[in-house]
Design a protein around this motif. Structure first.
Motif, PDB file in Angstrom:
ATOM      1  N   LEU D  85       0.833  -1.203   0.000  1.00  0.00           N
ATOM      2  CA  LEU D  85       0.000   0.000   0.000  1.00  0.00           C
ATOM      3  C   LEU D  85       0.874   1.261   0.000  1.00  0.00           C
ATOM      4  CD1 LEU D  85      -2.865   1.334   0.409  1.00  0.00           C
ATOM      5  CD2 LEU D  85      -2.391   1.215   2.861  1.00  0.00           C
ATOM      6  N   ALA D  86       1.870   1.278   0.888  1.00  0.00           N
ATOM      7  CA  ALA D  86       2.759   2.442   0.973  1.00  0.00           C
ATOM      8  C   ALA D  86       3.502   2.646  -0.346  1.00  0.00           C
ATOM      9  CB  ALA D  86       3.741   2.268   2.128  1.00  0.00           C
ATOM     10  N   ASP D  87       3.904   1.552  -0.972  1.00  0.00           N
ATOM     11  CA  ASP D  87       4.614   1.622  -2.251  1.00  0.00           C
ATOM     12  C   ASP D  87       3.738   2.313  -3.303  1.00  0.00           C
ATOM     13  OD1 ASP D  87       5.875  -0.871  -4.629  1.00  0.00           O
ATOM     14  OD2 ASP D  87       6.617   1.141  -4.171  1.00  0.00           O
ATOM     15  N   LEU D  88       2.474   1.865  -3.401  1.00  0.00           N
ATOM     16  CA  LEU D  88       1.564   2.435  -4.402  1.00  0.00           C
ATOM     17  C   LEU D  88       1.256   3.905  -4.130  1.00  0.00           C
ATOM     18  CD1 LEU D  88      -1.058  -0.364  -5.073  1.00  0.00           C
ATOM     19  CD2 LEU D  88       0.867   0.321  -6.476  1.00  0.00           C
ATOM     20  N   LEU D  89       1.231   4.288  -2.871  1.00  0.00           N
ATOM     21  CA  LEU D  89       0.897   5.675  -2.520  1.00  0.00           C
ATOM     22  C   LEU D  89       2.136   6.561  -2.377  1.00  0.00           C
ATOM     23  CD1 LEU D  89      -1.949   5.055   0.118  1.00  0.00           C
ATOM     24  CD2 LEU D  89      -2.196   5.712  -2.278  1.00  0.00           C
TER      25      LEU D  89
END
Lengths: 132, 132, 132, 132
Positions: D85-89
Motif C-alpha cells: 500500500l505504501a509503495d503504491l501511494l
C-alpha cells in the motif's frame, strides 16, 4: 400458519435468548466479557470483508451462490456476536438503532446530504453514513 | 399502550425500511455497493473495539455512563450497516442467524464444548464461538 | 551525508527502540499486553479503511493532499503498533515477512497464479494474496 | 558475515521491491488498488486478533509455539500489505512513523501522560496510544 421450525427465530428478543442459552449450555460465560466479544465481532466483520477484497463494485453486486452463502454466514456471525454483546451490556438493539438514525438525520439533513453532498459535510477524505 | 414514538423501531423489518428510506432520501444508493458497505461495517466494528482496547476484562464490564453511551451508538452503527447490507443482498437477518446457530450447535455439541473444551475442539491458537 | 534530523528513523531496529522508549517513558507498559496491542492495531487498520469506504477504485488512486496525509498518518499508526507487538513477542518483522513471502510463493506459483488465476486457486468467494 | 539466504530481506526497501516483484510476476497489479489493499490489510489485522480473542491478558503473553508461529505469520501478512500500500501511494514507512511519533510526543507529553494519565488526556471511554 405453519408451526415454527425447531430452530426458527422470529425476533431479536428470541435471538437474544437463544444466543444466551447457547453460551450458558456450554459454560462459555467466562469467555464472553465485553472486551472479548468486541474482538470476536471485529474478527467476524473482517471475515465479511474478505470475499469482497478483490472484487470490483459491480462484481460485489453479483455474488455466486457459493459466495452469497459464505457472506450470509458471516453476516449471521456478526449479528450473533452483536446480540450477545448487547445482551451483556443491557442494550436494546432496535432502540439503539432508532436513536442513532435520529442523530444521523440531524447530522445529514436531506437537503444538505443529497447526492454526493457527503463530501460537503465531512472533512476531506472522510465521509460516513453514520459516523459521529 | 403508548403510541409509538416518531422514531421508534419495533422490528428488524421496520429497521430495514427506515435505513432504506434514509439512504434513498439522500440519493446515497450509489455509495451503497456491498463492497463499500462491508468496509463501512468493519470501520464501525473497530470503533466498537476502541473504547475497550486499554481496559482489563473486569473494567470492560463496568463502563461509565459516557462509555456505555458511546458503545451503544457504535453497536447501533454496526446494526444499521448490517441491515443495509443484508437488504441489498436479499438476506433475512434472523433466518441467517437461526441457520448459523444450528450449524454452530453441530460443530460445538454441548458435551464436547463445555467449559474450556474450546481448546479441545479447535486448532491450537484458535478458538471461536461461531467460526466455520 | 547529512546529520540525521532529531526524530529521523533509519531502520526498523531504530523504530523498535523509539517505540519502546516512548511507551516506557510514559509507564504505559501495563497497557501493552499483546491482546491489547492487536486490538489497537485493528482499530488503526480500520481508520485506514475509512477514507476509502465511499471512494471508487479509481478515486482511491487519486487522493487529495489532505486525504493522502491522513492516510499516511494511519499507515504510520499501523506500523508503530505492529512494531511494538513484534517487539513484545520477540518477532523480527523482516524475517517474518521474508518467510511468509516464501510460503506465498509456493502457494501461488507464478505459472498457476498469473492474472486472474486467483479464482482458480482459492475456494469460491475467497481469494487472497497472502492468506494461509 | 554469511551470504544472505536466498529469501532473506535486509531492509524495508528490499521488502518493498520483493513485494512489488511478487505482485508483478503474477500480473496482480489490477487487484492492488489502494482501496482493495486497505481491505486486505484489515482482513489480516483481524486474523491477528483471532488467536487472542478468548485469551486473558496473561495468556496473551504466554503463547504456545504453535500460537506464536501463527501470530508471526499474521504479523508478516500485515507488514506485506502495508508495504504494498505504501509503495503504491509513494509513502516511506519509516519517515511516516517518525513523523507520527513526533506528533504523538506533542499530544502525550511525558509529564502529563505518565502511568494511567491516558484517562486524564482522553475523552471518557477512549484512550489511544497513537490516535489523533
Amino acid at each position: 400458519m405453519p408451526l415454527m421450525k425447531p430452530h426458527e427465530i422470529d425476533s431479536l428478543a428470541t435471538l437474544r435468548l437463544r444466543v444466551r442459552e447457547f453460551a450458558e449450555a456450554r459454560a462459555w460465560e467466562h469467555y464472553h466479557t465485553p472486551k472479548n466479544l468486541v474482538m470476536a465481532l471485529s474478527v467476524e466483520a473482517a471475515e465479511l470483508l474478505e470475499p469482497f477484497q478483490w472484487l470490483t463494485a459491480e462484481q460485489s453486486h453479483q455474488l455466486s451462490a457459493e459466495q452469497h452463502e459464505a457472506v450470509r454466514q458471516e453476516i449471521a456471525d456478526v449479528l450473533i456476536y452483536l446480540t450477545r454483546l448487547a445482551d451483556l451490556l443491557g442494550i436494546d438493539l432496535l432502540d439503539a438503532a432508532a436513536d442513532k438514525l435520529a442523530i444521523n438525520a440531524r447530522k445529514y439533513p436531506v437537503d444538505k446530504a443529497h447526492g454526493n453532498a457527503l463530501k460537503y459535510l465531512c472533512p476531506p477524505g472522510y465521509s460516513d453514513f453514520s459516523n459521529d
